[in-house]
Design a protein around this motif. Structure first.
Motif, PDB file in Angstrom:
ATOM      1  N   ARG A  45       6.317   3.856  -0.324  1.00  0.00           N
ATOM      2  CA  ARG A  45       6.620   2.543  -0.879  1.00  0.00           C
ATOM      3  C   ARG A  45       6.341   2.519  -2.384  1.00  0.00           C
ATOM      4  NH1 ARG A  45       7.257  -1.196   3.123  1.00  0.00           N
ATOM      5  NH2 ARG A  45       6.559  -0.596   5.212  1.00  0.00           N
ATOM      6  N   PRO A  46       7.173   1.834  -3.138  1.00  0.00           N
ATOM      7  CA  PRO A  46       6.957   1.769  -4.588  1.00  0.00           C
ATOM      8  C   PRO A  46       5.641   1.106  -4.968  1.00  0.00           C
ATOM      9  CG  PRO A  46       8.723   0.276  -3.890  1.00  0.00           C
ATOM     10  CD  PRO A  46       8.415   1.143  -2.730  1.00  0.00           C
ATOM     11  N   ARG A  47       5.144   0.199  -4.130  1.00  0.00           N
ATOM     12  CA  ARG A  47       3.873  -0.447  -4.459  1.00  0.00           C
ATOM     13  C   ARG A  47       2.728   0.555  -4.470  1.00  0.00           C
ATOM     14  NH1 ARG A  47       4.279  -6.192  -1.086  1.00  0.00           N
ATOM     15  NH2 ARG A  47       6.182  -6.939  -2.140  1.00  0.00           N
ATOM     16  N   ALA A  48       2.834   1.603  -3.650  1.00  0.00           N
ATOM     17  CA  ALA A  48       1.812   2.649  -3.665  1.00  0.00           C
ATOM     18  C   ALA A  48       1.856   3.427  -4.975  1.00  0.00           C
ATOM     19  CB  ALA A  48       2.013   3.592  -2.479  1.00  0.00           C
ATOM     20  N   VAL A  49       3.062   3.583  -5.538  1.00  0.00           N
ATOM     21  CA  VAL A  49       3.197   4.222  -6.849  1.00  0.00           C
ATOM     22  C   VAL A  49       2.507   3.372  -7.912  1.00  0.00           C
ATOM     23  CG1 VAL A  49       4.841   4.884  -8.646  1.00  0.00           C
ATOM     24  CG2 VAL A  49       5.321   5.427  -6.253  1.00  0.00           C
TER      25      VAL A  49
END
Length: 424
Positions: A233-237
């Motif tokens: 997920r991009p939020r983890a990035v």
């Protein structure tokens, strides 16, 4: 409906000028098939002055005849900008090439270079001295020093101290009416009360033509290491970047890759790439710090990947957008744009680049950018689309000041007319 295709040819004629009227040093000629088109426009005159004095003479003649002139370096970014309001001549800086060896002072980490010299040539010369210019812009073997500073784009190195305005100690140039000037650095001489060095960087060839630059250099790093962190997920990035951005050795480059783009390079899912440069002990320490926090992989041969990221987007894209958000909104903006095309994002500056083969995506991307408080610049689009809008988006709050500066320094509006913000 927007349709991409070949631009229509349009030739704007030089105003009453004859090639025989130009001195040989100006390199005046008619355009040929090797010269670029800008939004379908082809001038009737090409000037290739051999030095700074000839550049001043060329602009003096063009100013007298009120000719619309577009300066061209390596021609790597000609698609950027609004459709010119008129185009009578190209002013090519190909005659302004050369590294001034006597002006390179390795101990001071400074050098002088003529504006038509490519970044690649400059870096190859400096490598012998274990030095370099910390700029990584697209197509360095074609991009010229003058063009890089005229656009003011930082490329991959987005930390303070590695932006074009940080690296330019001073420069020599010519105003629209042919007046030579020197600004900043070794010689401080401003024109009409304006700090021309700050004004020139990022002005896209609308205020002056650079002929010579004085640059700040860096020592080549002892070691370079790239690590990649993958996430579903991009939020983890975004979370990973928040934790890693303040390491003792800050990443020299940091970029997030969407799954669509990552797959073209043998990677999967969302990826956060961090490039560390420094002494061996520093880069080893940074790698240790990252691995203590995340499952990170070292990329052993990273230069090809970074070069591909540097040269993004590919030329076959119909629509290329650059979003500018607050750094905290970089990844949310990238996530909202990920459908239907490849993208890369720089989480430390809030810049997101997106490419797609569907020009109809513009309205949707703009709406999603607005939701994230971001501005959008259209870097490439079909010609019929560009004719109907301002590629820089809504007129910024400082537009009136920009317009007045342009009017003061170029009252006849001959340099890159109509190309910049607000169609200045």
């Amino acid at each position: 409906m927007w349709r991409s295709g070949e631009p229509s040819e349009c030739c704007c004629h030089a105003r009453g000028m004859d090639l025989n009227e130009f001195p040989e040093t100006l390199g005046a000629r008619a355009p040929n098939g090797n010269d670029p088109r800008i939004d379908g426009l082809v001038p009737s005159l090409v000037l290739e002055p051999e030095d700074g004095a000839a550049t001043a003479e060329a602009l003096t003649l063009c100013h007298q005849e009120s000719m619309g002139v577009i300066p061209i370096g390596g021609g790597t970014r000609l698609e950027l900008g609004n459709v010119p309001s008129r185009l009578d001549a190209y002013l090519m800086t190909s005659g302004l090439k050369g590294i001034e060896i006597d002006e390179h002072i390795p101990g001071d980490f400074t050098m002088a270079v003529r504006a038509g010299t490519t970044l690649g040539e400059t870096q190859r010369y400096l490598k012998e001295f274990r030095q370099y210019v910390p700029l990584d812009v697209p197509h360095p073997d074609e991009a010229t020093i003058g063009g890089i500073f005229a656009l003011g784009e930082p490329g991959q190195r987005r930390r303070p101290g590695a932006r074009p305005r940080d690296l330019l100690l001073g420069f020599e140039g010519v105003l629209a009416d042919g007046t030579p000037f020197k600004a900043g650095g070794r010689v401080v001489k401003n024109v009409a009360g304006y700090e021309l060095m700050k004004l020139f960087v990022g002005s896209a060839g609308t205020l002056a033509v650079m002929t010579r630059a004085f640059l700040r250099l860096r020592a080549l790093p002892e070691e370079v290491t790239t690590v990649v962190i993958q996430a579903r997920r991009p939020r983890a990035v975004a979370a990973a970047w928040r934790e890693l951005r303040n390491l003792p050795l800050a990443p020299e480059m940091a970029v997030a890759l969407s799954p669509t783009y990552a797959e073209s390079h043998g990677l999967h899912e969302w990826n956060l790439l961090l490039r560390f440069e420094g002494l061996h002990e520093e880069t080893r320490g940074a790698l240790h710090d990252v691995r203590q926090r995340f499952d990170a992989e070292v990329l052993p041969d990273d230069r090809n990947l970074w070069d591909a990221i540097r040269d993004f987007p590919k030329s076959d894209a119909a629509l290329v957008l650059r979003g500018q958000a607050a750094p905290a909104r970089t990844i949310p903006l990238a996530e909202s744009w990920q459908d239907g095309g490849a993208l890369i994002a720089y989480p430390d500056t809030g810049i997101v680049y997106s490419q797609t083969t569907d020009p109809e995506a513009l309205s949707d991307r703009r709406a999603r950018a607005e939701e994230n408080g971001a501005a959008v610049v259209i870097e490439k689009a079909p010609l019929e689309m560009k004719r109907e809008l301002d590629v820089y988006g809504e007129t910024p709050g400082g537009y009136e000041i920009m317009r007045r500066i342009k009017e003061k320094l170029d009252p006849k509006n001959i340099l890159s007319p109509g190309r910049f913000v607000g169609k200045i």
